[in-house]
Design an enzyme around this catalytic site. Structure first.
Site, mmCIF file in Angstrom:
data_model
loop_
_atom_site.group_PDB
_atom_site.id
_atom_site.type_symbol
_atom_site.label_atom_id
_atom_site.label_comp_id
_atom_site.label_asym_id
_atom_site.label_seq_id
_atom_site.Cartn_x
_atom_site.Cartn_y
_atom_site.Cartn_z
ATOM 1 N N LYS A 49 45.309 72.400 87.114
ATOM 2 C CA LYS A 49 44.912 73.275 86.003
ATOM 3 C C LYS A 49 43.473 73.753 86.176
ATOM 4 O O LYS A 49 43.178 74.910 85.973
ATOM 5 C CB LYS A 49 45.020 72.519 84.671
ATOM 6 C CG LYS A 49 46.439 72.220 84.234
ATOM 7 C CD LYS A 49 46.503 71.833 82.773
ATOM 8 C CE LYS A 49 45.696 70.610 82.418
ATOM 9 N NZ LYS A 49 46.180 69.336 82.936
ATOM 10 N N ARG A 106 49.047 69.195 73.528
ATOM 11 C CA ARG A 106 49.689 68.175 74.350
ATOM 12 C C ARG A 106 50.750 67.418 73.559
ATOM 13 O O ARG A 106 51.431 66.577 74.115
ATOM 14 C CB ARG A 106 48.644 67.190 74.840
ATOM 15 C CG ARG A 106 48.110 67.513 76.238
ATOM 16 C CD ARG A 106 47.083 66.457 76.575
ATOM 17 N NE ARG A 106 46.855 66.292 77.973
ATOM 18 C CZ ARG A 106 45.662 66.429 78.548
ATOM 19 N NH1 ARG A 106 44.626 66.812 77.863
ATOM 20 N NH2 ARG A 106 45.512 66.169 79.824
ATOM 21 N N ARG A 116 41.484 61.294 94.317
ATOM 22 C CA ARG A 116 40.557 62.328 93.829
ATOM 23 C C ARG A 116 39.169 61.740 93.590
ATOM 24 O O ARG A 116 39.018 60.670 93.007
ATOM 25 C CB ARG A 116 41.129 62.893 92.526
ATOM 26 C CG ARG A 116 40.238 63.833 91.792
ATOM 27 C CD ARG A 116 41.011 64.698 90.819
ATOM 28 N NE ARG A 116 41.536 64.000 89.664
ATOM 29 C CZ ARG A 116 42.166 64.621 88.656
ATOM 30 N NH1 ARG A 116 42.366 65.919 88.708
ATOM 31 N NH2 ARG A 116 42.630 63.932 87.629
ATOM 32 N N ARG A 146 37.243 59.212 88.616
ATOM 33 C CA ARG A 146 37.435 59.224 87.164
ATOM 34 C C ARG A 146 38.047 57.896 86.747
ATOM 35 O O ARG A 146 38.968 57.413 87.404
ATOM 36 C CB ARG A 146 38.394 60.362 86.781
ATOM 37 C CG ARG A 146 37.710 61.634 86.390
ATOM 38 C CD ARG A 146 38.674 62.768 86.221
ATOM 39 N NE ARG A 146 39.669 62.547 85.160
ATOM 40 C CZ ARG A 146 40.334 63.540 84.564
ATOM 41 N NH1 ARG A 146 40.109 64.787 84.911
ATOM 42 N NH2 ARG A 146 41.227 63.289 83.640
ATOM 43 N N ARG A 203 49.622 58.238 82.103
ATOM 44 C CA ARG A 203 49.348 59.612 81.658
ATOM 45 C C ARG A 203 50.539 60.529 81.941
ATOM 46 O O ARG A 203 50.878 61.400 81.140
ATOM 47 C CB ARG A 203 48.090 60.150 82.357
ATOM 48 C CG ARG A 203 46.805 59.563 81.770
ATOM 49 C CD ARG A 203 45.650 59.665 82.744
ATOM 50 N NE ARG A 203 45.192 61.020 82.959
ATOM 51 C CZ ARG A 203 44.471 61.400 84.022
ATOM 52 N NH1 ARG A 203 44.141 60.519 84.951
ATOM 53 N NH2 ARG A 203 44.075 62.635 84.146
HETATM 54 P P1 AMP Z 1 42.172 66.061 80.960
HETATM 55 O O1 AMP Z 1 40.824 66.301 81.561
HETATM 56 O O2 AMP Z 1 42.803 67.299 80.406
HETATM 57 O O3 AMP Z 1 43.088 65.272 81.853
HETATM 58 O O4 AMP Z 1 41.914 65.118 79.677
HETATM 59 C C1 AMP Z 1 41.296 63.870 79.814
HETATM 60 C C2 AMP Z 1 41.648 63.001 78.633
HETATM 61 O O5 AMP Z 1 41.204 63.628 77.410
HETATM 62 C C3 AMP Z 1 43.127 62.776 78.423
HETATM 63 O O6 AMP Z 1 43.622 61.705 79.231
HETATM 64 C C4 AMP Z 1 43.165 62.440 76.950
HETATM 65 O O7 AMP Z 1 42.731 61.107 76.728
HETATM 66 C C5 AMP Z 1 42.120 63.361 76.367
HETATM 67 N N1 AMP Z 1 42.724 64.644 75.947
HETATM 68 C C6 AMP Z 1 42.537 65.859 76.505
HETATM 69 N N2 AMP Z 1 43.243 66.794 75.839
HETATM 70 C C7 AMP Z 1 43.880 66.161 74.863
HETATM 71 C C8 AMP Z 1 44.776 66.575 73.837
HETATM 72 N N3 AMP Z 1 45.167 67.859 73.719
HETATM 73 N N4 AMP Z 1 45.258 65.651 73.000
HETATM 74 C C9 AMP Z 1 44.880 64.369 73.083
HETATM 75 N N5 AMP Z 1 44.057 63.900 74.025
HETATM 76 C C10 AMP Z 1 43.550 64.772 74.899
#
Ligand code: AMP
Length: 515
Positions: free
Chosen positions: A84, A160, A195, A224, A235
């Site tokens: 993404k 999400r 990563r 990370r 996840r």
């Molecule tokens: P990402 O960088 O998009 O993988 O997001 C990292 C973390 O942020 C995820 O593993 C969630 O813990 C939190 N997160 C991001 N977007 C959302 C969302 N729309 N709803 C809930 N948690 C989120």
């Protein structure tokens, strides 16, 4: 609308001929990937494949088509490490949208130690979702800001959950396009676990498939906290549980495609249109990426059977189609492209040109270049030489430059590249024995040395390393290409044979170059 800036200020200063898109189509990957590509007929074709972490296998991608009005509102969804971030970067660059990534917003809250950050931190570190009410409030506030209303937005990582999708519905927020990056689990896990982020440059590496350039960078890379195998699996599980509900909410602006990576039946001659398109797109993506990286001397080698003059079947139409794909894509991006075919060389009885190129110029003239007089305006035809370079030209595509018997093309080529200065010069399938900067190679060795790799493929699509794929026939008779090895330099036939027989070679015996 912003046009894709290929590399230099020189390029981006040219007027764009792209008009506002009326429809969008996400086309198959192709390591593609990757930039959103504007095509003919006022359509945008996004080629979407995760890029920053090179995919060991090509990914499957979804196809999205819809009508859009300004300002554009785009939603992107995909599992962790589906790419993404990379696609967002390209889309933002192209369309000037405001990028709203909930992951980034939350990480910013965490690092500034705000109340939201304190609440979110634990959930994030464990790989679970932050409670809906926190994220929804955060996104609603961001979407209501003036820049998002004015420029349009790209929502990344939200919604999400079904509740999040409903909250948007209540706010009357609906995307024009919903992009879904659909990547197999095993690839996602491999990508996440390997990563690494360079905290200094923000660049993302992969310990196996995209290692850092130096020990210094390597030493400062960080992982990370939620990229461990266990957390990634958690996840993914959460992603899957929620994605169906979200996808169904946006099905009217989404079309799914069944793309599955490298095409099979590569030894068919001539290749089907789909297979040819795969190679054209792959080359296009590699070329765009490289030019964006600031490279100006590019060499494209494609040795699928019908583009290999040493083979018994050579199809000039395939070469021409490839050239057209590149030229039109750059032209649609507002660049003035000069397509150059070397003319007859030598004098009198010694005049001639390589047989392969005979008639090429005429074919180019007669080809279908679209219905808007592109040929003669944004795409011009020329020969190879210093005098062929005009001030208005932005990029040069040289068709299979090579020496004719008794005549050497190198001087003309040298004069041309000197005159081109910092403007990109792309050699398509050159037959030269001189170094020429970067190389993009998509090669399927056939009839060479060994039966063992007759049906396999060596592929390099900038900036990735060389990848060796083995063709396997599955029980149901279908073909599949499996990655068996990667190389930093083009592998020799010996190395390829060793990879097939499971032997590894000493580093010192690696080939030193490609010339
Ligand atoms: P990402 O960088 O998009 O993988 O997001 C990292 C973390 O942020 C995820 O593993 C969630 O813990 C939190 N997160 C991001 N977007 C959302 C969302 N729309 N709803 C809930 N948690 C989120």
């Amino acid at each position: 609308m912003a046009s894709l800036s290929l590399c230099s200020a020189h390029l981006s200063s040219t007027p764009s001929r792209s008009s506002l898109p009326t429809s969008s189509l996400l086309s198959p990957p192709l390591s593609l990937f990757q930039s959103p590509i504007i095509r003919r007929n006022s359509s945008i074709f996004f080629t979407v494949t995760p890029r920053q972490i090179p995919q060991p296998f090509p990914t499957c991608t979804s196809l999205v088509k819809c009508c859009v009005k300004e300002p554009l509102k785009v939603m992107i969804s995909g599992a962790p490490a589906s790419g993404k971030g990379t696609q967002c970067e390209l889309i933002v660059q192209k369309f000037g949208l405001v990028h709203i990534s909930t992951g980034d917003l939350l990480r910013a809250e965490v690092s500034s130690g705000t109340e939201i950050g304190k609440k979110a931190k634990e959930f994030m570190n464990s790989g679970s979702l932050v409670p809906d009410e926190i994220v929804i409030a955060m996104v609603a506030a961001r979407l209501s800001r003036e820049d998002a209303k004015k420029n349009g937005w790209l929502l990344d990582g939200f919604p999400r959950t079904f509740a999040q999708a409903q909250s948007l519905d209540k706010l009357n927020v609906k995307p024009d396009i919903f992009l879904l990056l659909d990547v197999p689990d095993e690839i996602l896990i491999e990508r996440c676990v390997g990563r690494r982020l360079d905290p200094v440059t923000g660049k993302i590496y992969h310990i196996k498939s995209y290692p850092p350039e130096s020990d210094e960078v390597k030493a400062r890379l960080v992982m990370r906290p939620d990229d461990t195998e266990e957390k990634v699996k958690a996840r993914l599980q959460i992603y899957k549980q929620n994605s169906e509900a979200i996808i169904s909410a946006y099905s009217d602006v989404m079309i799914k495609d069944n793309w599955r990576g490298i095409p099979t039946r590569l030894n068919n001659i001539p290749h089907s249109r789909d297979i040819r398109s795969y190679f054209y797109e792959d080359v296009l993506q590699a070329t765009v990426r490289s030019i964006k990286d600031g490279n100006t001397r590019l060499r494209v080698d494609i040795n699928i059977p019908e583009l290999n003059p040493e083979m018994d079947v050579y199809r000039i139409g395939t070469l021409m189609e490839l050239v057209r794909t590149l030229a039109l894509s750059f032209a649609d991006d507002g660049k003035r492209v000069k397509v150059c075919v070397q003319g007859s060389m030598g004098e009198g009885a010694l005049a001639g040109m390589p047989l392969q190129l005979a008639g090429t110029r005429k074919i180019l003239e007669y080809m279908d270049w679209g219905d808007d007089e592109t040929l003669g305006t944004f795409v011009k035809l020329g020969a190879i030489g210093g005098k062929e370079v005009d001030e208005e030209d932005d990029i040069f595509i040289l068709v299979a430059p090579q020496n004719a018997v008794g005549n050497c093309i190198i001087d003309d080529l040298q004069a041309m590249t000197t005159a081109a200065g910092k403007r990109p010069v792309v050699l398509i399938n050159p037959r030269l024995k001189v170094p020429f900067g970067c190389e993009y190679n998509i090669k399927k060795p056939t009839k060479i040395e060994s039966e063992s790799f007759k049906f396999n493929m060596v592929r390099m699509s900038y900036p990735y390393r060389y990848e060796l794929y083995k063709r396997v026939t599955e029980e149901n008779g279908k073909e599949k290409y499996v990655l068996i090895s990667t190389y930093s330099e083009r592998p020799t036939p010996d190395q390829i044979n060793d990879a097939f027989s499971g032997k590894s070679r000493e580093e010192s015996k690696k080939p030193s170059g490609i010339w």
